[in-house]
Write a protein that holds these residues in place. Structure first.
Motif, mmCIF file in Angstrom:
data_model
loop_
_atom_site.group_PDB
_atom_site.id
_atom_site.type_symbol
_atom_site.label_atom_id
_atom_site.label_comp_id
_atom_site.label_asym_id
_atom_site.label_seq_id
_atom_site.Cartn_x
_atom_site.Cartn_y
_atom_site.Cartn_z
ATOM 1 N N GLY A 167 -44.796 109.294 -86.420
ATOM 2 C CA GLY A 167 -44.273 108.218 -86.839
ATOM 3 C C GLY A 167 -43.413 108.456 -88.255
ATOM 4 O O GLY A 167 -43.385 107.530 -89.125
ATOM 5 N N LEU A 168 -43.184 109.680 -88.409
ATOM 6 C CA LEU A 168 -42.485 109.889 -89.658
ATOM 7 C C LEU A 168 -41.551 111.320 -89.494
ATOM 8 O O LEU A 168 -41.952 112.082 -88.494
ATOM 9 N N PRO A 169 -40.375 111.360 -90.184
ATOM 10 C CA PRO A 169 -39.513 112.485 -89.873
ATOM 11 C C PRO A 169 -40.192 113.743 -90.359
ATOM 12 O O PRO A 169 -40.486 114.042 -91.454
ATOM 13 N N LEU A 170 -40.497 114.706 -89.484
ATOM 14 C CA LEU A 170 -41.103 116.079 -89.448
ATOM 15 C C LEU A 170 -40.295 117.346 -88.957
ATOM 16 O O LEU A 170 -39.296 116.864 -88.144
ATOM 17 N N LYS A 171 -40.258 118.379 -89.653
ATOM 18 C CA LYS A 171 -39.430 119.528 -89.145
ATOM 19 C C LYS A 171 -40.730 120.394 -88.770
ATOM 20 O O LYS A 171 -41.423 121.009 -89.696
ATOM 21 N N ALA A 172 -40.518 121.121 -87.743
ATOM 22 C CA ALA A 172 -41.308 122.352 -87.170
ATOM 23 C C ALA A 172 -40.509 123.425 -87.204
ATOM 24 O O ALA A 172 -39.380 123.561 -86.816
ATOM 25 N N ARG A 173 -41.527 124.675 -87.478
ATOM 26 C CA ARG A 173 -40.859 125.857 -87.350
ATOM 27 C C ARG A 173 -41.926 126.822 -86.795
ATOM 28 O O ARG A 173 -43.094 126.683 -87.335
ATOM 29 N N TRP A 174 -41.589 127.821 -86.071
ATOM 30 C CA TRP A 174 -42.385 128.669 -85.359
ATOM 31 C C TRP A 174 -42.434 130.161 -86.258
ATOM 32 O O TRP A 174 -41.309 130.494 -86.570
ATOM 33 N N SER A 175 -43.655 130.585 -86.450
ATOM 34 C CA SER A 175 -43.530 131.983 -87.187
ATOM 35 C C SER A 175 -44.750 132.513 -86.322
ATOM 36 O O SER A 175 -45.933 132.226 -86.539
ATOM 37 N N ARG A 176 -44.555 133.737 -85.830
ATOM 38 C CA ARG A 176 -45.592 134.715 -85.184
ATOM 39 C C ARG A 176 -46.640 133.838 -84.458
ATOM 40 O O ARG A 176 -47.658 134.068 -84.510
ATOM 41 N N GLY A 177 -46.267 132.953 -83.408
ATOM 42 C CA GLY A 177 -47.002 132.272 -82.756
ATOM 43 C C GLY A 177 -47.676 130.780 -83.238
ATOM 44 O O GLY A 177 -48.249 130.197 -82.644
ATOM 45 N N TRP A 178 -47.440 130.586 -84.494
ATOM 46 C CA TRP A 178 -47.965 129.486 -85.111
ATOM 47 C C TRP A 178 -46.886 128.368 -85.442
ATOM 48 O O TRP A 178 -45.762 128.679 -85.651
ATOM 49 N N CYS A 179 -47.278 127.179 -85.340
ATOM 50 C CA CYS A 179 -46.339 125.978 -85.694
ATOM 51 C C CYS A 179 -46.396 125.464 -87.114
ATOM 52 O O CYS A 179 -47.724 125.196 -87.481
#
Length: 265
Positions: free
Chosen positions: A247-259
């Protein structure tokens, strides 16, 4: 296809003095041995209630349109489930006497007990099984230490060994990194990856997407007592889905299999 250890069909669980609030609402889900699953959601999403269903500590509303099966059975024995499902919860850390010998913490799994076990008798078979679990966790050198003298990370590893002592079919970890510092949380993460890699069926219950190791193959998102989404981490751990979940603006980024997740600027 592997055996289903949890089968929920349109399950409702109510909470509150007059059972007016749905802790789980119309939840349908199947979890199978051989897979590793992360149950993800904010506080109050229904994760704890689902965990209690999974461990047999709670039963859902009884009605014709729904069912709840553990290992194929609608009626089960808590003692039987204790041997088939190993559980580690954050509150267990404080349930043992600080003067308890660390190895006795693992042995206590065979009595379903907390607290001091020095007056209890354990068979050779039980001691061998406890030793095997300790070896698996790489903490054999610490077994004679007092529980209270261990670091927070070491205590958590002994609790996992305790959960593994019965050689359960399923291992459940509820918010495993709670109260751990960065180093201990990192070591614990490595332990979870090793457990999954060695073939353990793992259910990881967490509010933090960053805790989900690359070896987890499935994510179940819970929000307000309902399943918001169920699928692969790569498909679900994305900015839009996570923003909807929390319920809030989030940004996800993947790095070496981790979020990695941050607030969107």
């Amino acid at each position: 296809m592997s055996e289903a250890f949890l089968e929920l069909e349109r399950v409702n669980v109510w909470r509150g003095d007059e059972a007016q609030v749905a802790a789980l609402s119309e939840v349908t889900m199947t979890l199978r041995t051989g897979e590793s699953v992360a149950v993800l959601g904010p506080n109050g999403s229904g994760k704890s209630t689902l965990l209690k269903l999974l461990t047999g500590a709670l039963r859902p509303e009884v009605r014709d349109a729904s069912s709840c099966r553990l290992f194929g059975e609608e009626h089960w024995s808590i003692d039987d489930l204790r041997h088939r499902i190993g559980v580690v919860m954050p509150e267990e850390v404080a349930r043992f006497d600080p003067l308890e010998e660390a190895f006795d913490v693992v042995l206590s799994a065979f009595r379903g007990a907390y607290g001091r076990t020095r007056d209890m008798r354990f068979s050779k078979k039980e001691r061998v099984a406890a030793s095997r679990a300790v070896d698996r966790m790489g903490i054999t050198s610490l077994i004679s230490r007092e529980y209270g003298a261990l670091s927070s990370g070491e205590r958590r590893r002994f609790l996992i060994a305790r959960a593994l002592a019965h050689d359960p079919e399923v291992l459940v970890l509820d918010e495993p990194s709670t109260a751990l510092d960065f180093a201990a949380a990192t070591e614990l993460s490595m332990t979870l990856r090793e457990l999954i890699g060695s073939g353990h069926t793992l259910v990881l219950v967490t509010h933090d997407p960053g805790e989900i190791p690359p070896e987890i193959g499935r994510v179940v998102m819970l929000r307000n007592g309902s399943v918001l989404a169920d699928g692969s981490p790569r498909r679900l751990l994305r900015s839009e889905r996570l923003s909807e979940l929390y319920g809030l603006p989030l940004k996800a980024r993947w790095s070496r299999g981790w979020c990695e997740v941050r607030a969107r600027e």
